[in-house]
Motif scaffolding. Structure first.
Motif, mmCIF file in Angstrom:
data_model
loop_
_atom_site.group_PDB
_atom_site.id
_atom_site.type_symbol
_atom_site.label_atom_id
_atom_site.label_comp_id
_atom_site.label_asym_id
_atom_site.label_seq_id
_atom_site.Cartn_x
_atom_site.Cartn_y
_atom_site.Cartn_z
ATOM 1 N N ASP A 1 25.012 52.060 38.314
ATOM 2 C CA ASP A 1 26.391 52.302 38.727
ATOM 3 C C ASP A 1 27.212 51.016 38.828
ATOM 4 O O ASP A 1 28.390 51.053 39.168
ATOM 5 N N HIS A 2 26.588 49.886 38.535
ATOM 6 C CA HIS A 2 27.272 48.600 38.402
ATOM 7 C C HIS A 2 26.566 47.846 37.284
ATOM 8 O O HIS A 2 25.338 47.893 37.192
ATOM 9 N N LEU A 3 27.311 47.124 36.474
ATOM 10 C CA LEU A 3 26.650 46.320 35.442
ATOM 11 C C LEU A 3 27.566 45.215 34.959
ATOM 12 O O LEU A 3 28.784 45.270 35.103
ATOM 13 N N THR A 4 26.931 44.207 34.387
ATOM 14 C CA THR A 4 27.615 43.168 33.618
ATOM 15 C C THR A 4 26.761 42.875 32.393
ATOM 16 O O THR A 4 25.538 42.756 32.499
ATOM 17 N N VAL A 5 27.404 42.776 31.237
ATOM 18 C CA VAL A 5 26.741 42.400 29.996
ATOM 19 C C VAL A 5 27.461 41.196 29.407
ATOM 20 O O VAL A 5 28.697 41.187 29.324
ATOM 21 N N CYS A 6 26.698 40.177 29.035
ATOM 22 C CA CYS A 6 27.245 39.006 28.352
ATOM 23 C C CYS A 6 26.463 38.763 27.061
ATOM 24 O O CYS A 6 25.246 38.976 27.019
ATOM 25 N N LEU A 7 27.159 38.308 26.036
ATOM 26 C CA LEU A 7 26.514 37.916 24.787
ATOM 27 C C LEU A 7 27.449 37.004 24.014
ATOM 28 O O LEU A 7 28.646 36.914 24.304
ATOM 29 N N ARG A 8 26.870 36.326 23.001
ATOM 30 C CA ARG A 8 27.663 35.504 22.099
ATOM 31 C C ARG A 8 27.399 35.977 20.684
ATOM 32 O O ARG A 8 26.258 36.284 20.310
ATOM 33 N N SER A 9 28.458 36.046 19.879
ATOM 34 C CA SER A 9 28.346 36.579 18.521
ATOM 35 C C SER A 9 29.178 35.748 17.559
ATOM 36 O O SER A 9 30.178 35.129 17.940
ATOM 37 N N TYR A 10 28.727 35.775 16.298
ATOM 38 C CA TYR A 10 29.428 35.052 15.236
ATOM 39 C C TYR A 10 29.366 35.917 13.984
ATOM 40 O O TYR A 10 28.277 36.209 13.470
ATOM 41 N N THR A 11 30.517 36.340 13.491
ATOM 42 C CA THR A 11 30.555 37.193 12.310
ATOM 43 C C THR A 11 31.841 36.958 11.538
ATOM 44 O O THR A 11 32.855 36.552 12.122
ATOM 45 N N HIS B 1 32.357 47.281 13.898
ATOM 46 C CA HIS B 1 30.921 47.091 14.073
ATOM 47 C C HIS B 1 30.554 47.074 15.551
ATOM 48 O O HIS B 1 31.368 46.734 16.415
ATOM 49 N N ALA B 2 29.305 47.439 15.831
ATOM 50 C CA ALA B 2 28.798 47.457 17.201
ATOM 51 C C ALA B 2 28.280 46.081 17.593
ATOM 52 O O ALA B 2 27.676 45.370 16.786
ATOM 53 N N LEU B 3 28.496 45.711 18.862
ATOM 54 C CA LEU B 3 27.943 44.479 19.418
ATOM 55 C C LEU B 3 26.779 44.759 20.361
ATOM 56 O O LEU B 3 25.801 44.012 20.389
ATOM 57 N N PHE B 4 26.883 45.824 21.155
ATOM 58 C CA PHE B 4 25.872 46.150 22.168
ATOM 59 C C PHE B 4 25.932 47.643 22.404
ATOM 60 O O PHE B 4 26.999 48.183 22.698
ATOM 61 N N SER B 5 24.795 48.320 22.255
ATOM 62 C CA SER B 5 24.757 49.776 22.367
ATOM 63 C C SER B 5 23.672 50.199 23.353
ATOM 64 O O SER B 5 22.487 49.931 23.127
ATOM 65 N N LEU B 6 24.084 50.844 24.445
ATOM 66 C CA LEU B 6 23.161 51.383 25.446
ATOM 67 C C LEU B 6 23.344 52.892 25.480
ATOM 68 O O LEU B 6 24.442 53.383 25.745
ATOM 69 N N ALA B 7 22.277 53.616 25.183
ATOM 70 C CA ALA B 7 22.327 55.083 25.156
ATOM 71 C C ALA B 7 21.330 55.657 26.150
ATOM 72 O O ALA B 7 20.289 55.052 26.439
ATOM 73 N N THR B 8 21.652 56.850 26.673
ATOM 74 C CA THR B 8 20.725 57.604 27.494
ATOM 75 C C THR B 8 20.495 58.952 26.823
ATOM 76 O O THR B 8 21.116 59.270 25.806
ATOM 77 N N PHE C 1 26.926 52.982 27.457
ATOM 78 C CA PHE C 1 27.675 51.726 27.567
ATOM 79 C C PHE C 1 27.678 51.084 26.191
ATOM 80 O O PHE C 1 26.621 50.814 25.624
ATOM 81 N N LEU C 2 28.868 50.849 25.665
ATOM 82 C CA LEU C 2 29.004 50.367 24.289
ATOM 83 C C LEU C 2 30.093 49.318 24.197
ATOM 84 O O LEU C 2 31.183 49.490 24.760
ATOM 85 N N LEU C 3 29.804 48.240 23.468
ATOM 86 C CA LEU C 3 30.808 47.251 23.077
ATOM 87 C C LEU C 3 30.969 47.350 21.569
ATOM 88 O O LEU C 3 30.003 47.149 20.821
ATOM 89 N N PHE C 4 32.186 47.648 21.115
ATOM 90 C CA PHE C 4 32.430 47.922 19.701
ATOM 91 C C PHE C 4 33.683 47.189 19.265
ATOM 92 O O PHE C 4 34.728 47.263 19.914
ATOM 93 N N GLY D 1 22.895 45.257 16.920
ATOM 94 C CA GLY D 1 22.887 45.356 15.463
ATOM 95 C C GLY D 1 23.323 46.701 14.924
ATOM 96 O O GLY D 1 23.695 46.813 13.764
ATOM 97 N N GLN D 2 23.287 47.724 15.774
ATOM 98 C CA GLN D 2 23.682 49.076 15.380
ATOM 99 C C GLN D 2 24.345 49.779 16.559
ATOM 100 O O GLN D 2 24.183 49.374 17.710
ATOM 101 N N GLU D 3 25.063 50.867 16.264
ATOM 102 C CA GLU D 3 25.532 51.786 17.307
ATOM 103 C C GLU D 3 24.650 53.026 17.292
ATOM 104 O O GLU D 3 24.426 53.626 16.234
ATOM 105 N N GLN D 4 24.174 53.416 18.458
ATOM 106 C CA GLN D 4 23.383 54.636 18.572
ATOM 107 C C GLN D 4 24.322 55.841 18.639
ATOM 108 O O GLN D 4 25.141 55.935 19.559
#
Length: 235
Positions: A50-60, A66-73, A80-83, A156-159
Motif C-alpha cells: 500500500d506504499h511503494l517507491t521504485v527507482c531506476l536508470r535507463s538509456y534508450t 515501451h515499458a520501463l518497469f512492470s509489476l503484475a498480480t 504498478f507500471l512505468l510506461f 524489458g517488457q509489459e505484462q
C-alpha cells in the motif's frame, strides 16, 4: 567452476539462468525488439503493497512506446507500471491497479541516461515523480487501493497477463541499471541518497539482485561520458 560457467552464460545472454549478485556498475542490455526477452526480478518481500517507491536508470534511443518497469498480480496486469511514450507526446505514464495518469516530460528529461523515481501512497493516493532529481507536480491516483501479494516484476517488457503475454511493440531496447524498490514512500532526502549515495531498496536491491534472464539480454559494464576525471557516475 559452476559459478563461473553461470556467469559466462549470463554474459552471453542465455535464457533461464537464475542468479543473485551485486550488480554495481553493471547494466542489463536489451539489444533488439522482442516479444520474449526480459528480466524477472525476484522481490525480497511478497506482501500486499500500500506504499511503494521504485527507482531506476535507463538509456534508450527508442521513439516508439515501451515499458520501463512492470509489476503484475494475479488480478491486475498493470498493478504498478512505468510506461514511456517518447514520440510524439514525450510522456511517462504511471499505472496503479490498472488505473493510470500521465506526465508530460521536458526535453532535457528525456535525453541520454534518465533517472526515474516514482512513489505512491495508498492512504492519500499521492504519486510523486522525480526525473533526473527534479520533482514533477504531485498527482493523485487510486486512493485506498492495495496491490495484492505475490507480484511478478519484469523489466524489458509489459505484462498483459500475470507473468506474460508480452508484445514486441511494447518491448524495451537499450540499457537499464540501478533498479530499486521499497515498500514505503521515500522522502526528498531519501531520493537524494538514492541518486548520490547508492542507497538500496528493501524489496528490490540492485546491489543484491535476485533475477532470472529470459531471451536475449546481456549484462555489460556501465559506460559513461569520458572527461578529464577518473570518476564515473554511478560510483
Amino acid at each position: 567452476m559452476g559459478r563461473m560457467l553461470g556467469l559466462l552464460l549470463l554474459l552471453a545472454g542465455v535464457s533461464g539462468i537464475l542468479a543473485q549478485t551485486d550488480m554495481k556498475d553493471q547494466v542489463f542490455l536489451f539489444p533488439k525488439r522482442s516479444s520474449h526477452s526480459h528480466v524477472r526480478l525476484l522481490p525480497a518481500k511478497n506482501d500486499p503493497i500500500d506504499h511503494l517507491t521504485v527507482c531506476l536508470r535507463s538509456y534508450t534511443q527508442l521513439t516508439r512506446s515501451h515499458a520501463l518497469f512492470s509489476l503484475a498480480t494475479e488480478n491486475k496486469d498493470d498493478a504498478f507500471l512505468l510506461f514511456s511514450y517518447p514520440h510524439p507526446t514525450n510522456m511517462l505514464s504511471v499505472s496503479v491497479g490498472n488505473h493510470n495518469l500521465d506526465y508530460n516530460l521536458t526535453a532535457r528529461d528525456t535525453a541520454e541516461w534518465r533517472s526515474t523515481c516514482v512513489s505512491w501512497d495508498s492512504s492519500t493516493g499521492v504519486v510523486q515523480l522525480w526525473i533526473n532529481g527534479k520533482p514533477y507536480p504531485r498527482k493523485v491516483l487510486h486512493k485506498g487501493h492495495k496491490i495484492n501479494a505475490k507480484p511478478i516484476i519484469v523489466i524489458g517488457q509489459e505484462q498483459d497477463s500475470y507473468g506474460g503475454n508480452f508484445a514486441a511493440d511494447q518491448s524495451f531496447m537499450g540499457e537499464i541499471t540501478d533498479v530499486h524498490m521499497w515498500d514505503k514512500v521515500l522522502t526528498q532526502q531519501n531520493i537524494a541518497d538514492v541518486l548520490y549515495k547508492n542507497i538500496g531498496g528493501n524489496v528490490i536491491n540492485w546491489r543484491s539482485l535476485k533475477y532470472e534472464v529470459e531471451g536475449h539480454v546481456i549484462i555489460q559494464p556501465y559506460l559513461c561520458e569520458i572527461f578529464y576525471s577518473s570518476t564515473c557516475y554511478p560510483t
